[in-house]
Design an enzyme around this catalytic site. Structure first.
Site, PDB file in Angstrom:
ATOM      1  N   ARG A   1      -9.712   0.889   8.571  1.00 27.32           N
ATOM      2  CA  ARG A   1      -9.267  -0.458   8.904  1.00 27.32           C
ATOM      3  C   ARG A   1     -10.356  -1.242   9.624  1.00 27.32           C
ATOM      4  O   ARG A   1     -10.160  -2.405   9.949  1.00 27.32           O
ATOM      5  CB  ARG A   1      -8.079  -0.348   9.837  1.00 27.32           C
ATOM      6  CG  ARG A   1      -6.765  -0.728   9.187  1.00 27.32           C
ATOM      7  CD  ARG A   1      -5.718  -0.544  10.234  1.00 27.32           C
ATOM      8  NE  ARG A   1      -4.525  -1.233   9.920  1.00 27.32           N
ATOM      9  CZ  ARG A   1      -3.476  -0.670   9.307  1.00 27.32           C
ATOM     10  NH1 ARG A   1      -3.527   0.564   8.904  1.00 27.32           N
ATOM     11  NH2 ARG A   1      -2.400  -1.377   9.103  1.00 27.32           N
TER      12      ARG A   1
ATOM     13  N   ARG B   1      -0.294  -9.070  13.405  1.00 28.34           N
ATOM     14  CA  ARG B   1      -0.925  -8.062  12.534  1.00 28.34           C
ATOM     15  C   ARG B   1      -1.771  -8.731  11.451  1.00 28.34           C
ATOM     16  O   ARG B   1      -2.838  -8.224  11.077  1.00 28.34           O
ATOM     17  CB  ARG B   1       0.153  -7.173  11.886  1.00 28.34           C
ATOM     18  CG  ARG B   1       0.733  -6.156  12.858  1.00 28.34           C
ATOM     19  CD  ARG B   1       2.064  -5.604  12.376  1.00 28.34           C
ATOM     20  NE  ARG B   1       1.977  -4.831  11.162  1.00 28.34           N
ATOM     21  CZ  ARG B   1       3.025  -4.518  10.403  1.00 28.34           C
ATOM     22  NH1 ARG B   1       4.233  -4.908  10.751  1.00 28.34           N
ATOM     23  NH2 ARG B   1       2.868  -3.807   9.317  1.00 28.34           N
TER      24      ARG B   1
ATOM     25  N   ARG C   1      11.304  -1.398  11.513  1.00 29.76           N
ATOM     26  CA  ARG C   1      10.178  -1.055  12.391  1.00 29.76           C
ATOM     27  C   ARG C   1       9.995  -2.095  13.498  1.00 29.76           C
ATOM     28  O   ARG C   1      10.133  -3.288  13.255  1.00 29.76           O
ATOM     29  CB  ARG C   1       8.878  -0.978  11.555  1.00 29.76           C
ATOM     30  CG  ARG C   1       8.607   0.400  11.016  1.00 29.76           C
ATOM     31  CD  ARG C   1       7.514   0.437  10.000  1.00 29.76           C
ATOM     32  NE  ARG C   1       6.256  -0.198  10.360  1.00 29.76           N
ATOM     33  CZ  ARG C   1       5.168  -0.178   9.589  1.00 29.76           C
ATOM     34  NH1 ARG C   1       5.193   0.470   8.432  1.00 29.76           N
ATOM     35  NH2 ARG C   1       4.058  -0.806   9.958  1.00 29.76           N
TER      36      ARG C   1
ATOM     37  N   ARG D   1      11.998  -5.551   5.478  1.00 30.12           N
ATOM     38  CA  ARG D   1      11.755  -4.151   5.084  1.00 30.12           C
ATOM     39  C   ARG D   1      12.661  -3.224   5.900  1.00 30.12           C
ATOM     40  O   ARG D   1      12.942  -3.478   7.063  1.00 30.12           O
ATOM     41  CB  ARG D   1      10.299  -3.773   5.361  1.00 30.12           C
ATOM     42  CG  ARG D   1      10.049  -2.273   5.189  1.00 30.12           C
ATOM     43  CD  ARG D   1       8.595  -1.905   5.127  1.00 30.12           C
ATOM     44  NE  ARG D   1       7.845  -2.268   6.313  1.00 30.12           N
ATOM     45  CZ  ARG D   1       6.542  -2.096   6.431  1.00 30.12           C
ATOM     46  NH1 ARG D   1       5.845  -1.575   5.438  1.00 30.12           N
ATOM     47  NH2 ARG D   1       5.916  -2.454   7.529  1.00 30.12           N
TER      48      ARG D   1
ATOM     49  N   LYS E   1       0.833  -1.213   0.000  1.00 26.18           N
ATOM     50  CA  LYS E   1       0.000   0.000   0.000  1.00 26.18           C
ATOM     51  C   LYS E   1       0.868   1.264   0.000  1.00 26.18           C
ATOM     52  O   LYS E   1       0.633   2.191  -0.762  1.00 26.18           O
ATOM     53  CB  LYS E   1      -0.936   0.014   1.230  1.00 26.18           C
ATOM     54  CG  LYS E   1      -1.860  -1.190   1.328  1.00 26.18           C
ATOM     55  CD  LYS E   1      -2.768  -1.118   2.534  1.00 26.18           C
ATOM     56  CE  LYS E   1      -2.063  -1.144   3.864  1.00 26.18           C
ATOM     57  NZ  LYS E   1      -1.323  -2.396   4.160  1.00 26.18           N
TER      58      LYS E   1
END
Ligand code: AP5
Length: 210
Positions: free
Chosen positions: A90, A168, A157, A124, A15
């Site tokens: 969400r 998640r 992160r 990431r 996204k």
């Protein structure tokens, strides 16, 4: 052209990557609740500190906090502004709140399977300053651990650790997946396979928007 766009999809589906490319090319405003909350947490604001407790566990920040945060941002946008909502809504409650302020004309759902998502997120690297994202294998920065765009040091992160990523994904399935049906019911849903070359996916995203 669609100008009020919601990006749907599980954590790591792309996204942020696609939303950034789209906002850059079309001059749209990208509103990422994740980026806003991380910035608030870095600054140590009351909202940021509260949000961090939830984010670090991979849980959703309560609806009332998010809805209040977004209400002001949306109200400050000009009438004709193109907007990309990244990570908001969400929950169905958030979608209903958004629908009271804005007519969404495209809900773009990026479909990616779980094993790929875990690989993407655990590798990431993110920029704390300009929010650019990289992947150690698929999309590495030119210089190790340094953001190509602004030169800041990249970081991993806290919620990209494998156990938090799995949480998640569970939260996504329970709370956010129902939005696929929600927007399908409104006739604005478009699902795109989010696997493969980033530029090829972008071409499909753009086709859906134009
Ligand atoms: P948020 O920051 O919104 O995280 P997310 O939705 O989990 O999404 P991500 O940022 O992890 O992934 P992405 O889909 O943007 O993928 P990306 O492009 O980076 O939210 C974080 C937390 O904040 C939530 O858990 C929650 O606590 C809170 N929060 C935020 N909004 C909220 C809300 N509305 N309500 C309540 N709580 C909220 O790509 C991922 C990686 O893959 C990158 O490394 C990238 O380089 C790579 N990649 C991208 N595309 C490809 C490709 N095609 N092939 C290979 N690699 C790719």
């Amino acid at each position: 052209m669609k100008t009020k766009i919601v990006l749907l999809g599980p954590p790591g589906s792309g996204k942020g990557t696609q939303g950034e490319m789209l906002s850059h090319e079309l001059g749209f405003v990208r509103l990422s609740t994740g980026d806003m909350l991380r910035e608030a947490a870095r600054k140590g604001t009351p909202l940021g500190l509260k949000a961090k407790e939830y984010m670090d566990k991979g849980a959703l920040v309560p609806d009332d906090l998010i809805i209040n945060l977004m209400k002001e941002k949306i109200a400050s946008l000009g009438e004709g502004t193109g907007v990309i909502f990244d990570g908001f809504p969400r929950t169905v409650e958030q979608a209903n709140a958004l629908g009271k302020q804005v007519n969404i004309d495209l809900a773009l759902n990026l479909d990616v399977e779980d094993s790929e998502l875990v690989n993407r997120l655990t590798k990431r690297r993110s920029c704390p300053k300009c929010n650019a994202v990289y992947h150690l294998e698929y999309n590495p920065p030119m210089k190790k651990d340094v953001c190509d765009k602004c030169g800041s040091e990249l970081y991993h992160r806290d919620d990209d650790k494998e156990e938090t990523v799995i949480n998640r994904l569970t939260v996504y399935r329970k709370n956010t997946m129902p939005l696929i049906e929600y927007y399908e019911g409104k006739g604005t849903l478009r699902t795109i396979l989010g696997v493969g070359n980033i530029d090829e996916i972008y071409a499909k995203v753009k086709k859906a928007v134009l």
